[in-house]
Each structure stands twice: as C-alpha cells, then as structure tokens.
Design an enzyme around this catalytic site. Structure first.
Site, PDB file in Angstrom:
ATOM      1  N   ASN A  72       0.822  -1.209   0.000  1.00 11.70           N
ATOM      2  CA  ASN A  72       0.000   0.000   0.000  1.00 11.70           C
ATOM      3  C   ASN A  72       0.854   1.255   0.000  1.00 11.70           C
ATOM      4  OD1 ASN A  72      -2.110  -1.805   0.174  1.00 11.70           O
ATOM      5  ND2 ASN A  72      -2.718  -1.254   2.250  1.00 11.70           N
ATOM      6  N   GLU A 173      -2.560  -3.591  -5.591  1.00 12.73           N
ATOM      7  CA  GLU A 173      -3.939  -3.742  -5.091  1.00 12.73           C
ATOM      8  C   GLU A 173      -4.860  -2.584  -5.528  1.00 12.73           C
ATOM      9  OE1 GLU A 173      -3.884  -4.470  -0.864  1.00 12.73           O
ATOM     10  OE2 GLU A 173      -3.031  -6.481  -1.123  1.00 12.73           O
ATOM     11  N   GLU A 292       1.893 -11.560  -2.552  1.00  9.82           N
ATOM     12  CA  GLU A 292       1.630 -11.362  -1.124  1.00  9.82           C
ATOM     13  C   GLU A 292       0.867 -12.574  -0.617  1.00  9.82           C
ATOM     14  OE1 GLU A 292       0.102  -7.714   0.510  1.00  9.82           O
ATOM     15  OE2 GLU A 292       0.957  -6.506  -1.109  1.00  9.82           O
ATOM     16  N   GLN A 350       5.568 -10.258   5.329  1.00  9.66           N
ATOM     17  CA  GLN A 350       6.763  -9.591   4.849  1.00  9.66           C
ATOM     18  C   GLN A 350       8.000 -10.284   5.429  1.00  9.66           C
ATOM     19  OE1 GLN A 350       6.545  -5.282   5.306  1.00  9.66           O
ATOM     20  NE2 GLN A 350       4.413  -5.269   4.662  1.00  9.66           N
TER      21      GLN A 350
END
Length: 505
Positions: A72, A173, A292, A350
C-alpha cells in the site's frame, strides 16, 4: 493410527521448481525497514547501516527475490525522495500506514542490501498517484547504464552500475477501496497497458506484473482479472494474487485447511486468464505472481485503535506466530509448489517484524518466528521438478471447507542427483497419521534427512528469550523398507523427508 498414502511418479511432472517461488517482501511499513533490515548503530550493523544478524537470517531463510517498496505504501510513494544525499531527503506522510517516511533508505540503499543478501529485486511502481512518466523515470534511474539525466544522477549518487531490475509490478492492489488512487478495473487496465507499453519501448526484455485481486473474497474477484487482462493481455506477463489467512472464532480445523482456498484462488485466476487468452485468440499464457501471501491476523489489526500521531517506524502488525501458523505456512508452500506450472513468482509478506518470519528488537536481538522453519527448509530442499502427487487420506469436517483430507503433500525430484523430497502436512489435531509412499518408480533410495515442525501445543510460540521453542527436529521412525517410504506424521505438523540413491546402488 489412521493411515494415508501418496501416489507419485517421476514421469508425472508439474514443472521445474522455480527459485522465485521463495520470494519475500520488504515494504516501508512499520519496522520492516527501520530497525528491521536497517539500523545504523546496531552492534551487528555494517558500514551501510544494515543489520548483519538480519542479513544472516535472510540468507538462512533462502529468500531468492524481494518485492519492494510496497505494498500500500507504494501508491503514494515518490521514488526520487529516496535518492541523493540523506540530509537533503524530504520527510513525507505515508497515508497507507499513517506514519512518517524519512526516506533514509531508498532504491540505491535497498539494491545494495539485496546484493549483500544475494537476491533479486522485484520493484513496484506507483500507479496510484502517478503514472506512465514516473514509471519510465524510475526505470531509467534503475536500469539505464549511463548517458541520460537520470542514469547519470544515479551514478552521481554513488551507484555507478545499473541496478538491473528485471521484474516490475504495475502498482499494488488497485482493486482495493483502501488504496490511494484506487481505480475501477477499466481505469486500471488502461493505465497498466499504457505503462507497460511505454516500459517495453525502453526495455523489451523486462517482466511486468498487472494487479489482480487483493483477495478472492473481493466482490470484483474474477471480473477484475477479466477486464484488466482484456485491456493489457499482450503487454504483461503476470497477474498478481494476494491472500492472507488467520484462525477465526477458534476454528482451528478450518484454519489448518487454508491451502484449500489458495488452491481455489490460483485455479480460478488461471482459468480466467486462459479464458481471456482464448477470447483474444492468443497462444500466450499469463502466469500468476502470488506476491503477497502469509498468515496475518487481519481482524486484530482492523480492531486496533487508529493512530492519532504521525510517527517514524511505528510498531504495526507485528504478529507473533505459533506452531499452527507454521503448519499453515508449510501447507501454503505445498500449494504454491503444486501450481509451479503457473505460479512462477511468490512473495511471503513480509520479511522482518511486520507479519514476518524474522523478528528484531531495536538495538538488540533477532530471532526466528515459527513460520521461518517450513520456508527455510522448503527453499533449501525443493530442487529439480515438482511432481504430481495423489493423496489418499482420511477426511475431517471443517466449517469453512467441508470434508478435507487430513494429509496434504507435494514432492520434488532432481533427475540429475536422483534425490526425492516429500513435503507433507498432517492437519489432524489429535492423531498421528501413518504415511506410506511407494517408491517403485524411482531408483533404490534411502533416507538422507528428515524434519518435522510439531509439538503438543498448537499455540506455542517463539520469543526473544525462548527462540527455539518451535524448531525443526528429526522425524523419528521414518524408514525406507523395500520399495516404500513409511513415516508417522505427528498431529498438527509439517514435515520434509529427503531421499537419495542408496550408496552402491
């Protein structure tokens, strides 16, 4: 003891093991970068400020590729802010995670860290608040050898050689209403196609990832992929997929079966992409970049109070993982390997501190979370070719997925060495399962090493003080007798068994 058996044959191959399956993700979010990979003044820090203990653990984890800088975060990021003298770099608000970004680490620093870690950079471009020109500028700075304004600026900033990034994400995204610069599928598909076309004019050999759905539960899932690919099919190589899993309402049985959702997600995206290709009369195949994936207790994060201040590197989604989480991560890796013919990039999100296999204390220790171990062992042991595996096992009932086999497995076979590796999970919470693997189709094999991640308490965790409460141990009792491998898989466990040609055979 219930029993299960596997069916596999070296002639029935899925695809070669792709090293990029073992990717990770570093986002400028929370403490992933600052006090994660980078902490000048730390006792292990090198001359560039990178934590040596984290670098060592990253190499041990077996990471091959890292997606950077978001996430993001990238949808509001100005890449040029992280270049040039540090004292001149601006501090910016990061709207995605309500924090301050100092830009002390930028692309030059990260590329230097990646070289030290021995891995490939997968670079995400901002298509939220920016567009074609900024993408071209970033590419020029990263990859042009010299002789242009931005390549010469990179050289002046201390990176004389191009960074050689070969794979780029066209945003992040963009289907999500939470995303800065959120777009409809048509708006994004047009922008992705335009950006991809321009980038290929500069560098025809790069690989490009279009944004797919940020989750299979999105209301636009499927329709989003179809529209985006209809507009950008010829210009891109991959469509992305993102998925996170957590135990909800004490339903551990459904949580342990999370890979059923990942299997369905991949199969659905591949079917959609192939449908678009058929309509376009194209022989090209679009692969999946599952860039992800992880266990993330998202419901906890959504219920946390929102920050009232703007801070640098706040503690954000620092989930502390248990044994069951590690078993799920192992099963998700089985799913990714099973789809190696079409999932050719994958990034666990992550790497450090933020929903991560590696945890650190500022100025202090670093340790392995439970989820570190199945990833590290799979990345080390999976070699050669992924084989089709048939599983015959008892089932158990789940609230989310219905009847699910207690055992799931995948195998890899290295024709050059003759090695066979079996990766298996036992989802049963209370019973070991007797596993049998017929080996008649292989050369005379013997066990070289076995590992299991298991324990009596599915909720036990590792901490800085007790970093090895959950750690791999040999799988006792496994053996090769005649032409079969047998083993007892502990309840709620992930296991790996490596077989090699018998000496003198």
């Amino acid at each position: 003891m219930p029993s299960a058996s596997l069916r596999l044959d070296p002639a029935h191959a899925v695809a070669p093991v792709n090293p990029r399956t073992f990717g990770s993700f570093v986002e400028h979010m929370g403490r992933c970068v600052y006090t994660g990979i980078y902490e000048p003044g730390h006792p292990t820090a090198d001359a560039d400020g990178f934590r040596g203990d984290v670098l060592e653990l990253t190499r041990e984890l077996g990471v091959t590729l890292v997606r950077y800088p978001g996430g993001n975060f990238v949808s509001g990021y100005r890449w040029e802010d992280g270049t040039g003298p540090r004292e001149s770099r601006p501090v910016r608000r990061d709207l995605a995670w309500h924090s301050l970004e100092t830009n002390e680490v930028g692309i030059d620093e990260f590329a230097r860290w990646a070289r030290k870690a021995g891995l490939e950079v997968m670079y995400a471009l901002n298509l939220g608040t920016r567009g074609v020109q900024e993408a071209l500028d970033a590419h020029e700075y990263l990859n042009q050898p010299s002789g242009t304004a931005l390549s010469d600026l990179r050289r002046a900033n201390g990176s004389e050689e191009p960074h050689g990034v070969r794979i780029f994400c066209l945003g992040n995204e963009m289907d999500g209403p939470w995303q800065t610069g959120h777009k409809t599928a048509h708006e994004y598909g047009r922008l992705a196609a335009e950006t991809a076309r321009a980038l290929r004019s500069a560098d025809p050999g790069i690989e490009l990832v279009a944004c797919g759905s940020s989750g299979s539960g999105m209301p636009t899932f499927g329709a989003w992929e179809s529209t985006v690919l209809e507009l950008a099919y010829d210009q891109v190589d991959y469509i992305s997929a993102h998925a996170y899993y957590e135990e909800l309402d004490g339903d551990l049985g459904s949580f342990l079966a999370s890979s059923r959702d990942m299997d369905h997600f991949v199969d659905s995206v591949v079917a959609t992409a192939d449908s678009v290709g058929a309509r376009l009369k194209s022989t090209k195949k679009i692969n999946v970049s599952f860039d992800e994936w992880n266990v993330w207790y998202l419901s906890r994060f959504e219920n946390d109070p929102k920050p009232e201040t703007w801070d640098v590197a706040p503690r954000v989604i620092e989930d502390h993982y248990n044994l069951a989480d590690a078993v799920v991560v192992g099963s998700l890796l089985i799913s990714l390997l099973r789809h190696s013919d079409r999932v050719t990039v994958a990034c666990q999100a992550q790497l450090v501190n933020v929903i991560a296999p590696i945890m650190t204390e500022p100025g202090g220790r670093a340790w392995r979370q439970t989820i570190f171990h199945p990833f590290a062992l799979t990345s080390r042991l999976a070699r050669g070719t992924v084989l089709h595996v048939g599983v015959d096992a008892p089932t158990y009932d789940t609230a989310k997925f219905g009847a699910v086999p207690t055992v799931d497995a995948v195998a890899t076979h290295d024709e050059a060495t003759g090695e066979l590796v079996v990766f298996a999970v036992n989802r049963s919470l209370d019973e070991a399962t007797a596993l049998t693997v017929p080996l008649a189709a292989f050369a005379d094999l013997e066990l070289a090493e076995t590992w299991t991640v298991a324990g009596d308490d599915p909720y036990v965790r590792n901490t800085a003080d007790e970093p090895d409460r959950v750690a791999p141990r040999p799988l006792e009792g496994a053996s090769v007798d005649g032409s079969s491998l047998t083993a007892a898989l502990p309840p709620c466990s992930w296991s790996a068994l490596r077989l090699v040609p018998r000496a003198g055979a």
